[in-house]
Design a protein around this motif. Structure first.
Motif, mmCIF file in Angstrom:
data_model
loop_
_atom_site.group_PDB
_atom_site.id
_atom_site.type_symbol
_atom_site.label_atom_id
_atom_site.label_comp_id
_atom_site.label_asym_id
_atom_site.label_seq_id
_atom_site.Cartn_x
_atom_site.Cartn_y
_atom_site.Cartn_z
ATOM 1 N N ILE A 1 0.840 -1.203 0.000
ATOM 2 C CA ILE A 1 0.000 0.000 0.000
ATOM 3 C C ILE A 1 0.871 1.248 0.000
ATOM 4 C CG2 ILE A 1 -1.667 1.311 1.384
ATOM 5 C CD1 ILE A 1 -2.871 -1.397 2.204
ATOM 6 N N ILE A 2 1.959 1.227 0.762
ATOM 7 C CA ILE A 2 2.895 2.358 0.783
ATOM 8 C C ILE A 2 3.487 2.576 -0.605
ATOM 9 C CG2 ILE A 2 5.157 3.105 1.661
ATOM 10 C CD1 ILE A 2 4.365 1.753 4.322
ATOM 11 N N ILE B 1 0.768 4.115 -2.872
ATOM 12 C CA ILE B 1 0.472 5.515 -2.538
ATOM 13 C C ILE B 1 1.551 6.442 -3.082
ATOM 14 C CG2 ILE B 1 0.375 7.146 -0.611
ATOM 15 C CD1 ILE B 1 -1.204 4.994 0.922
ATOM 16 N N LEU C 1 1.363 6.764 -6.877
ATOM 17 C CA LEU C 1 0.280 7.640 -7.331
ATOM 18 C C LEU C 1 0.539 9.109 -6.984
ATOM 19 C CD1 LEU C 1 -2.831 5.438 -6.484
ATOM 20 C CD2 LEU C 1 -1.766 5.808 -8.712
ATOM 21 N N LEU C 2 1.173 9.377 -5.841
ATOM 22 C CA LEU C 2 1.480 10.760 -5.456
ATOM 23 C C LEU C 2 2.457 11.416 -6.428
ATOM 24 C CD1 LEU C 2 1.795 10.652 -1.559
ATOM 25 C CD2 LEU C 2 0.074 11.831 -2.917
#
Length: 192
Positions: free
Chosen positions: A49-50, A53, A56-57
Motif C-alpha cells: 500500500i505504501i 500511494i 500515485l502521489l
C-alpha cells in the motif's frame, strides 16, 4: 497492446486486448491474500500500500495539459523525484515483514530494479522536460513495445547497463547541454 503479449488472454479480452489491464487489476483485487505464519501481518499488508500511494502521489505534479495538473508546485521536478524514491521503502518493508530471508532478498532485488528501471512516471517526466506537448502515451507504448520485443535480460545485466552505461550518459548530458547553451550565448551573433 494485446498483440505484444505472448499469452492468448490479452488477445481475447475486449477489442484487441484493450480490457486486459482492467482484468489484471480485478484479478489482483479478488486474489486471496496469503500471509506467512511468522510474518508481521500489519507491515506485510502495509508495504504494498505504501508503494502504491507513493507511486500515485508522483503523478500529482504532471501536467496533463495547459492548467490540467493536480498540484502546481514550483519545485515539481524535485517533488517527483523525491516521491518516486520513497516507494522503494514499501517493497523493503513488505520483504522484511515476511520474516524470511528469501522474501527479503527478493524485496532488495525488486527495490534495486525499481530504482534502475522506473517506467509509470519517468516517461511523463521525459515528455514534460524534453518533448513539447504531452505525448506520454506514445513514449510508454514505445517502452512497452521494446520491452515486449526483446528477451528479458538477467538481473545483473540490467543493473550493469543502468548503472554503468545509462547513469554516466545522463550525467554527461546534464553537463553537455548547459555547456552548449552557454557557448551559444558567447557567440558574437545569434544563430536562433
Amino acid at each position: 497492446m494485446g498483440s505484444m503479449q505472448r499469452r492468448l488472454g490479452p488477445n481475447k479480452v475486449g477489442y484487441l486486448g484493450t480490457l486486459q489491464a482492467f482484468a489484471d487489476a480485478l484479478k489482483l483485487i479478488v486474489k486471496e491474500t496469503i500471509i506467512p505464519a511468522h510474518a508481521n501481518s500489519v507491515l506485510f499488508f502495509l508495504g504494498p500500500i505504501i508503494t502504491l500511494i507513493f507511486a500515485l502521489l508522483g503523478w500529482a505534479v504532471i501536467p496533463f495539459g495547459p492548467g490540467l495538473a493536480i498540484s502546481d508546485y514550483n519545485l515539481g521536478l524535485l517533488y517527483s523525484i523525491a516521491i518516486s524514491s520513497l516507494g522503494v521503502y514499501g517493497l523493503l518493508i513488505a520483504g522484511w515483514a515476511a520474516n524470511s530471508k528469501y522474501a527479503f532478498v527478493g524485496s532488495l532485488r525488486s527495490a534495486a530494479q525499481l530504482v534502475s528501471y522506473e517506467l509509470v512516471l519517468s516517461s511523463a517526466m521525459l515528455i514534460v522536460l524534453f518533448i513539447t506537448g504531452f505525448k506520454a502515451t506514445a513514449v510508454v507504448f514505445l517502452f512497452i513495445w521494446v520491452r515486449a520485443s526483446f528477451p528479458r535480460i538477467r538481473y545483473d545485466q540490467l543493473l550493469q547497463v543502468c548503472w554503468m552505461v545509462l547513469l554516466p550518459l545522463v550525467f554527461a548530458i546534464i553537463i553537455l547541454v548547459p555547456c552548449i547553451i552557454y557557448s551559444f550565448d558567447l557567440l558574437p551573433f545569434n544563430l536562433i
